[in-house]
Design a protein around this motif. Sequence first.
Motif, PDB file in Angstrom:
ATOM      1  N   GLU A   1      71.814 -15.755  28.304  1.00 20.52           N
ATOM      2  CA  GLU A   1      70.595 -14.955  27.527  1.00 20.52           C
ATOM      3  C   GLU A   1      69.752 -14.319  27.553  1.00 20.52           C
ATOM      4  O   GLU A   1      69.427 -15.533  28.750  1.00 20.52           O
ATOM      5  CB  GLU A   1      70.272 -15.745  26.469  1.00 20.52           C
TER       6      GLU A   1
ATOM      7  N   TYR B   1      63.866  -6.159  22.128  1.00 21.06           N
ATOM      8  CA  TYR B   1      64.670  -6.827  22.583  1.00 21.06           C
ATOM      9  C   TYR B   1      65.830  -7.019  21.791  1.00 21.06           C
ATOM     10  O   TYR B   1      66.845  -7.556  21.979  1.00 21.06           O
ATOM     11  CB  TYR B   1      64.485  -8.646  22.984  1.00 21.06           C
TER      12      TYR B   1
ATOM     13  N   LYS C   1      69.934  -6.030  21.853  1.00 14.66           N
ATOM     14  CA  LYS C   1      71.525  -6.950  21.517  1.00 14.66           C
ATOM     15  C   LYS C   1      72.268  -6.685  20.656  1.00 14.66           C
ATOM     16  O   LYS C   1      73.021  -6.431  20.970  1.00 14.66           O
ATOM     17  CB  LYS C   1      70.792  -8.172  21.062  1.00 14.66           C
TER      18      LYS C   1
ATOM     19  N   GLN D   1      74.062  -3.613  22.695  1.00  8.46           N
ATOM     20  CA  GLN D   1      74.776  -4.253  23.704  1.00  8.46           C
ATOM     21  C   GLN D   1      75.683  -4.167  23.038  1.00  8.46           C
ATOM     22  O   GLN D   1      77.006  -5.009  23.051  1.00  8.46           O
ATOM     23  CB  GLN D   1      74.174  -5.075  24.288  1.00  8.46           C
ATOM     24  N   ASN D   2      75.424  -5.386  21.287  1.00 10.08           N
ATOM     25  CA  ASN D   2      77.147  -5.399  20.532  1.00 10.08           C
ATOM     26  C   ASN D   2      77.674  -4.423  20.361  1.00 10.08           C
ATOM     27  O   ASN D   2      79.072  -4.801  20.348  1.00 10.08           O
ATOM     28  CB  ASN D   2      76.616  -7.239  19.694  1.00 10.08           C
TER      29      ASN D   2
END
Length: 232
Positions: A67, A125, A129, A132-133
């Motif tokens: 993380e 952020y 995320k 990215q996933n």
Amino acid sequence: MKTFDKNPRLCYNYIVIKQKCRFSPPNNCVCRSVNKKFQPYYGVFLCGIFVCATLFICSQEDTVIKELQTNTQIRDREIRLIGADGQQLGIVSAYEAQRIADDDGLDLVKISPNSVPPVCKIMDYSKYKYEQNKKEKEMKRNQKTIEIKEVWLSMTIDIGDLNTKANIARKFLKDGNKVKATIRMRGRQQAYSNQGIEVMKKFAEILADVAKIDKQPVAEGRNISMFLAPLN
């Protein structure tokens, strides 16, 4: 008067006077709280606790490393800051960078912690995320798992059965899998392994439009095997 330990596992004294017992613990007695027969297992027990604690700490560290550090978690004295539009804002303090991110209503994210000074970027952020996933799922979806499918032949197979086996192998090859053709030699057939190799070559010729020979036919013990790979 006779003094003795009624129970040798306990540090108590019993004084017997005329067959009447009176309990009297000595002043300098330190009682043993654990039975001696368990003492050899102390080391194993303590080692187990140590290993479990180490694995727990390592798992916690892995979670933190995966993380990215954000906002108040960033406590470096100086950082290299990149704006939300990708513009280089130079080297500033973490406090100043956090102030700029707060003014923009975004997050301060440390994207390169090993750099000197660390590189941070102002971004959303949660959106980062999510993207990215999404990329990881897309990559997994596009990945193909190549399997090796096996087709059994025989040295005495006729042309009709050979074509049938070839059609089965053709489906495997069109799905992107490799095909392993195998012949099991029985009895005296081992002395005529060349005939089996000829059958393999004939099998490969039938599939020449969709496959190429990945490994030439070879006799290994009682088996003759050959690998075919798809052309594309």
